[in-house]
Design an enzyme around this catalytic site. Structure first.
Site, PDB file in Angstrom:
ATOM      1  CB  SER A  47       9.175  18.950  57.989  1.00  0.00           C
ATOM      2  OG  SER A  47      10.073  19.269  58.696  1.00  0.00           O
ATOM      3  CG  HIS A  68      13.460  23.240  57.207  1.00  0.00           C
ATOM      4  ND1 HIS A  68      14.077  22.989  57.928  1.00  0.00           N
ATOM      5  CD2 HIS A  68      12.133  23.424  56.842  1.00  0.00           C
ATOM      6  CE1 HIS A  68      12.549  22.504  59.128  1.00  0.00           C
ATOM      7  NE2 HIS A  68      11.979  22.478  58.215  1.00  0.00           N
ATOM      8  CD  GLN A 109      13.243  19.101  58.013  1.00  0.00           C
ATOM      9  OE1 GLN A 109      12.137  19.169  57.293  1.00  0.00           O
ATOM     10  NE2 GLN A 109      13.951  19.022  58.978  1.00  0.00           N
ATOM     11  CD  GLU A 110      16.322  20.223  61.206  1.00  0.00           C
ATOM     12  OE1 GLU A 110      17.163  19.980  62.030  1.00  0.00           O
ATOM     13  OE2 GLU A 110      14.719  19.982  60.756  1.00  0.00           O
ATOM     14  CD  GLU A 166      14.757  24.064  61.381  1.00  0.00           C
ATOM     15  OE1 GLU A 166      16.820  23.550  61.480  1.00  0.00           O
ATOM     16  OE2 GLU A 166      14.247  23.745  61.686  1.00  0.00           O
ATOM     17  CG  ASP A 204      15.407  16.305  60.552  1.00  0.00           C
ATOM     18  OD1 ASP A 204      15.682  14.954  59.863  1.00  0.00           O
ATOM     19  OD2 ASP A 204      14.384  17.164  61.183  1.00  0.00           O
ATOM     20  CD  GLU A 244      14.821  15.517  63.850  1.00  0.00           C
ATOM     21  OE1 GLU A 244      16.783  15.631  64.416  1.00  0.00           O
ATOM     22  OE2 GLU A 244      14.607  15.939  64.006  1.00  0.00           O
ATOM     23  CG  ASP A 278      11.146  15.344  64.765  1.00  0.00           C
ATOM     24  OD1 ASP A 278       9.838  16.051  65.417  1.00  0.00           O
ATOM     25  OD2 ASP A 278      11.232  16.172  63.276  1.00  0.00           O
ATOM     26  CE  LYS A 312      10.435  19.974  65.761  1.00  0.00           C
ATOM     27  NZ  LYS A 312      10.189  19.295  64.544  1.00  0.00           N
ATOM     28  CG  HIS A 339      14.319  25.262  66.617  1.00  0.00           C
ATOM     29  ND1 HIS A 339      14.769  25.726  65.396  1.00  0.00           N
ATOM     30  CD2 HIS A 339      14.933  23.757  65.854  1.00  0.00           C
ATOM     31  CE1 HIS A 339      15.708  25.106  64.810  1.00  0.00           C
ATOM     32  NE2 HIS A 339      15.647  23.999  64.731  1.00  0.00           N
ATOM     33  NE  ARG A 340       7.586  22.138  64.694  1.00  0.00           N
ATOM     34  CZ  ARG A 340       6.966  21.077  64.212  1.00  0.00           C
ATOM     35  NH1 ARG A 340       6.300  20.941  65.460  1.00  0.00           N
ATOM     36  NH2 ARG A 340       7.074  20.010  63.419  1.00  0.00           N
ATOM     37  CB  SER A 341      11.012  25.271  59.908  1.00  0.00           C
ATOM     38  OG  SER A 341       9.731  24.757  59.815  1.00  0.00           O
ATOM     39  CE  LYS A 354      16.016  19.453  65.187  1.00  0.00           C
ATOM     40  NZ  LYS A 354      15.617  18.231  63.908  1.00  0.00           N
TER      41      LYS A 354
HETATM   42  P1  PGA Z   1       9.875  21.462  61.267  1.00  0.00           P
HETATM   43  O1  PGA Z   1      10.509  20.841  61.088  1.00  0.00           O
HETATM   44  O2  PGA Z   1       9.947  22.937  62.437  1.00  0.00           O
HETATM   45  O3  PGA Z   1       9.693  22.327  60.197  1.00  0.00           O
HETATM   46  O4  PGA Z   1       8.922  20.722  61.641  1.00  0.00           O
HETATM   47  C1  PGA Z   1      11.858  20.613  62.176  1.00  0.00           C
HETATM   48  C2  PGA Z   1      12.368  18.797  62.049  1.00  0.00           C
HETATM   49  O5  PGA Z   1      12.000  18.214  61.761  1.00  0.00           O
HETATM   50  O6  PGA Z   1      13.152  18.510  63.057  1.00  0.00           O
HETATM   51 ZN    ZN Z   2      13.316  16.431  62.671  1.00  0.00          ZN
END
Ligand code: PGA
Ligand code: ZN
Length: 428
Positions: free
Chosen positions: A45, A158, A166-167, A208, A245, A289, A316, A341, A369-371, A392
């Site tokens: 994402s 994810h 997403q999270e 994740e 998130d 987020e 983000d 990131k 991190h990244r997914s 995270k």
């Molecule tokens: P991504 O997601 O690594 O797939 O971009 C992580 C996030 O959105 O924080």
């Molecule tokens: Zn994010």
């Protein structure tokens, strides 16, 4: 203290990330024989304004996702330029990489090529002088271990769960140390697995490491986390809080949001803000987020104004670790924290600048991190080096997620009595 650690060679090859997609492994060798490698993560994402990841586009190889061109750039242009330069001078090396690329978004050589070289250079220099990476990168020795935010329920891009958001992360705010925070998190995660199993939900995990069940609503995710917290013997809010998130760019734009996947339906900006407001009253949420889409600056501004005293508002996709955009975000009071990131911006030095800028403005930072990940644990040392305060790295599950957490457990042990750890959401 001056060092001269000339680079003798740089190489790269293709490896696979945690989704089975190709990525770069970069190796930097110094004249004294020190060798260091890094590997590069990849998001799903991604923000529209992130530095560009160079992919080959040859559909016969990995559906176009190969990174052979990026590798050629490392072995060719980049290696030729940097050979003989001092690996101890990270800022100079990164400046040369940026200049060589010559584009505003690192599209020519690829941000994946650049960040791999930048990280491996830092690691080589630290190894050559015999310092842990976190001490080498930190201008003043950082002793602060970050609060881990563990993503235990996965949705959005994810996982194919029913969750629009997403999270859903658990934050062990009551833990006295990083290692204890991991224990609080892992025990709550185990309780959540039992709970899901008993209720007839599947317990397969997403990208994740969080569970990816078919729930009836987004709200049920928060209910389950609170129930799992209690079942594990912890106090919701006091020991374990919740961070979200939503990654709203994946379900909306321009102030219009579509939460149909979970059955919530469509909401406008004000409706979504009101939904977050109700959630904050009902559950122990400390951080949200990307609650709004990356093109909906007014959503972020409204949220920071209305809810920024109660919760951390994190940008983000909105800020993409870009110092120029973060400066704008600070001026417009669009958030009160940034997600950080390394591969969103493409060099270690720019990432450090982004963090410095946030802290100078009184903003908090969460290293991420990244997914799509590898077992590279650079971000663990980085979080300590910059005193980020939060990290995270997914659930306490899947090796590429645990690599970072386990490295932080090791750093905490090595720092001994000098290690610090505290709840960044404590209200004074
Ligand atoms: P991504 O997601 O690594 O797939 O971009 C992580 C996030 O959105 O924080
Ligand atoms: Zn994010």
């Amino acid at each position: 203290m001056s060092h001269s650690l000339p680079i003798s060679s740089i190489d790269a090859h293709e490896i696979l990330d945690s989704r089975g997609n190709p990525t770069l492994s970069v190796c930097v060798v110094l004249d004294d024989g020190t060798t260091a490698t890094s590997s590069v993560p990849s998001g799903a994402s991604t923000g529209a304004h992130e530095a560009v990841e160079l992919r080959d586009g040859d559909h016969d190889r990995y559906g176009g996702k190969g990174v052979q061109y990026a590798i050629q750039h490392v072995r060719g242009e980049i290696a030729r330029l940097l050979t003989g330069y001092d690996a101890a001078n990270q800022a100079e090396i990164d400046g040369m990489l940026i200049e060589l690329d010559g584009t505003p978004n690192k599209a020519r050589l690829g941000a994946n090529a650049l960040i791999g070289v930048s990280m491996a250079t830092a690691r080589a220099a630290a190894a050559a002088v015999g310092e842990p990476l976190h001490a080498w990168l930190g201008s003043h020795p950082g002793h602060l271990l970050p609060m881990p935010c563990m993503n235990v329920l996965n949705g959005g891009k994810h996982a194919d769960s029913s969750l629009d958001f997403q999270e859903f992360m658990i934050v062990p705010v009551g833990a006295p140390s990083f290692a204890e925070a991991m224990r609080y998190g892992a025990q709550t995660y185990a309780a959540l697995r039992d709970l899901l199993h008993e209720q007839g939900h599947r317990t397969a995990v997403g990208d994740e490491g969080g569970f990816a069940p078919q729930l009836d609503s987004n709200e049920q995710a928060c209910e389950l986390i609170v129930a799992a917290t209690e079942r594990a013997g912890f106090r919701p809010g006091k020991d374990i809080a919740i961070a979200l998130d939503p990654a709203a760019s994946s379900f909306g734009s321009n102030g219009d949001y579509d939460l149909s996947r979970s059955g919530t339906g469509k909401l406008d900006r004000a409706g979504l803000l009101a939904l977050y407001g109700r959630w904050i009253e009902r559950w122990p949420i400390v951080s949200i987020e990307d609650g709004f889409a990356e093109d909906d600056w007014n959503g972020f501004i409204d949220q920071t104004e209305a809810q920024g005293k109660q919760i951390q508002v994190v940008g983000d996709d909105l800020l993409v670790t870009n110092p120029r955009i973060i400066r704008d975000g600070i001026a417009r009071a669009a958030c009160n924290a940034a997600l950080i990131k390394l591969n969103q911006i493409g060099t270690v030095s720019e990432t450090m600048e982004a963090v410095r800028m946030c802290h100078a403005a009184g903003w908090k930072t969460m290293i991420s991190h990244r997914s799509g990940e590898t077992i590279d644990d650079f971000i663990a040392d980085f979080a300590v080096a910059v005193s980020a305060g939060q990290i995270k790295s997914g659930a306490p599950c899947r090796g590429e997620r645990l690599a970072k957490y386990n490295r932080l457990i090791e750093i905490e042990r090595q720092l001994g009595a000098r290690a610090e750890f505290h709840n960044p959401f404590q209200r004074d």
